[in-house]
Write an enzyme that holds these catalytic residues in place. Structure first.
Site, short mmCIF file in Angstrom:
data_model
loop_
_atom_site.label_atom_id
_atom_site.label_comp_id
_atom_site.label_asym_id
_atom_site.label_seq_id
_atom_site.Cartn_x
_atom_site.Cartn_y
_atom_site.Cartn_z
N SER A 141 -69.49 11.25 23.65
CA SER A 141 -68.13 11.08 23.14
C SER A 141 -67.14 11.40 24.24
CB SER A 141 -67.90 12.02 21.95
OG SER A 141 -66.52 12.07 21.58
N TYR A 145 -67.86 20.28 17.49
CA TYR A 145 -68.27 18.96 17.97
C TYR A 145 -68.12 18.88 19.49
CZ TYR A 145 -68.61 13.86 18.23
OH TYR A 145 -68.99 12.58 18.53
#
Length: 272
Positions: free
Chosen positions: A131, A144
């Site tokens: 990501s 995250y």
């Protein structure tokens, strides 16, 4: 070629699976729900059901897939992940462990299974879906962020350790992508964070509004096919790159991280 793709019920995983199948490759996928298993089997995938939080089940499932492919796995795509929303001071250790179990430890277990198999067959490719939040951090996404930073470090190390083995490790780093990621993050956020009693309650209301928003939640959102196209590039390359950026924000923040002092970048990210 034979592909094993995790978390393929929707979004990036499904798009990658469909794209590789359309190119004539054999694709095995993982899902968690029986309805998804039936749906994906009906369109020609080899489907195994697994809850990736149960690390002990990973090797038997991996062996099952390799047996299905008659002992030859060419590409592993670790896509399965979820997003933990919440300020770090509101994230309990067991919640953070759950985040890492799926986003990091399951990935590591599958990766070492694949490496052992690929050493036997003298080559293969491992693709990790990371990501933009593995490059830079966003507030209220600490769990995250941390899991993706760990994944980036894992892959950087593996490239050094696998040098000369003909086993290639690449990261795909998307920004905003059309998927069910936001919907699932909302469910998990409301379940794991004491929103009402947090000092960040007002910020959380903004987060709830964003997560509940229909349609695109961020500018520059791309369809999941954009990640599948990067996977195709990796598959066709004899020497894949270490990283493949997807979406404008990833290119932008990847560039800014290289050129800006940390304090300047922090000021930009704090307003995002």
């Amino acid at each position: 070629m034979n592909f094993f793709i995790t978390g393929a019920s929707s979004g990036i995983g499904l798009s990658c699976a469909m794209h590789m199948q359309a190119l004539g490759h054999n694709v095995a996928v993982t899902v968690r729900k029986e309805t998804d298993r039936q749906r994906l089997e009906s369109i020609g995938f080899y489907v195994v059901m697994i809850d990736l939080t149960n690390i002990e089940l990973i090797k038997p499932v991996f062996d099952q897939v390799v047996d299905h492919f008659d002992g030859q796995l060419d590409v592993l795509v670790n896509n399965a992940a979820f997003g933990q929303v919440g300020a770090l001071e509101d994230i309990k250790v067991d919640v953070l462990k759950a985040q890492f179990n799926v986003n990091f430890f399951a990935v590591h277990e599958l990766t070492i299974c694949a490496i052992k198999q690929m050493r036997i067959q003298n080559g293969g490719k491992i693709v990790q879906i990371s990501s933009v939040l593995g490059l830079v951090s966003m507030k209220m996404r600490g769990g995250y962020n941390s899991s993706k930073y760990a994944l980036e470090g894992l892959c950087d190390t593996l490239r050094l350790e696998l040098k000369g083995s003909n086993i290639h490790v690449s990261l795909i780093e998307p920004g905003p992508i059309t998927s069910n990621f936001r919907k699932n993050a909302l469910i998990n956020f409301e379940k794991t964070v004491d929103i009402k009693h947090s000092v960040f309650n007002q910020d959380y209301q903004t987060q709830l509004t964003r997560l509940k928003k229909q349609g695109k939640a961020a500018r520059f959102t791309l369809p999941a096919k954009a990640c599948a196209n990067k996977l195709e590039k990796i598959v066709k390359s004899k020497r894949p790159s270490a990283r493949y950026y997807v979406t404008f924000p990833t290119y932008l923040f990847g560039f800014l991280k290289r050129i800006l002092p940390a304090s300047w970048l922090d000021n930009i990210l704090a307003r995002s």
